[in-house]
Design a protein around this motif. Structure first.
Motif, PDB file in Angstrom:
ATOM      1  N   ASN A   1       0.832  -1.209   0.000  1.00 55.46           N
ATOM      2  CA  ASN A   1       0.000   0.000   0.000  1.00 55.46           C
ATOM      3  C   ASN A   1       0.863   1.254   0.000  1.00 55.46           C
ATOM      4  O   ASN A   1       0.516   2.258   0.605  1.00 55.46           O
ATOM      5  CB  ASN A   1      -0.940  -0.025   1.209  1.00 55.46           C
TER       6      ASN A   1
ATOM      7  N   PHE B   1      -3.384  -0.178  -3.405  1.00 57.60           N
ATOM      8  CA  PHE B   1      -3.404  -1.634  -3.248  1.00 57.60           C
ATOM      9  C   PHE B   1      -3.752  -2.298  -4.576  1.00 57.60           C
ATOM     10  O   PHE B   1      -3.116  -3.272  -4.987  1.00 57.60           O
ATOM     11  CB  PHE B   1      -4.402  -2.026  -2.163  1.00 57.60           C
TER      12      PHE B   1
ATOM     13  N   PHE C   1      -9.471  -3.944   1.091  1.00 51.62           N
ATOM     14  CA  PHE C   1      -8.430  -4.767   0.465  1.00 51.62           C
ATOM     15  C   PHE C   1      -8.902  -6.213   0.316  1.00 51.62           C
ATOM     16  O   PHE C   1      -8.667  -6.854  -0.714  1.00 51.62           O
ATOM     17  CB  PHE C   1      -7.139  -4.732   1.274  1.00 51.62           C
TER      18      PHE C   1
END
Length: 104
Positions: A23, A48, A87
């Motif tokens: 990230n 991400f 994510f």
């Protein structure tokens, strides 16, 4: 801790061990490659997703360690828990329907 977990998870999914910061806000791609990645997220999610798509398409890349100065960060980072959920959703969608971008 979350960043390390997701970096480890990506290394397992893509069988690569070259990501230590999944990230990182410092990523550089050629404009043509960036445009073809079709990034459809914003904020922390896009960083991400960029990592996922770069690994998916087997791009060679290097990481540059960074330390972000809090005074220079203009956007809110948000809750780490909410980021983790985003994510996970990105990974679930990828695992269910992988979309390899065009070869560059």
């Amino acid at each position: 801790l979350g960043n390390r977990f997701f970096s480890f998870l990506l290394s397992i999914i893509f069988n690569r061990n070259d990501v230590t910061d999944c990230n990182n806000s410092y990523r550089a791609f050629k404009k043509s490659v960036y445009n073809k990645m079709s990034l459809d997220h914003a904020g922390n999610d896009v960083m991400f997703l960029m990592t996922v798509k770069a690994m998916e398409n087997k791009f060679n890349f290097q990481e540059t360690p960074t330390v972000e100065n809090r005074e220079l960060i203009r956007t809110k980072k948000g809750s780490p828990l909410i980021n983790a959920v985003h994510f996970i959703l990105i990974l679930i969608v990828y695992l269910i329907m992988p979309k390899k971008s065009e070869k560059y």
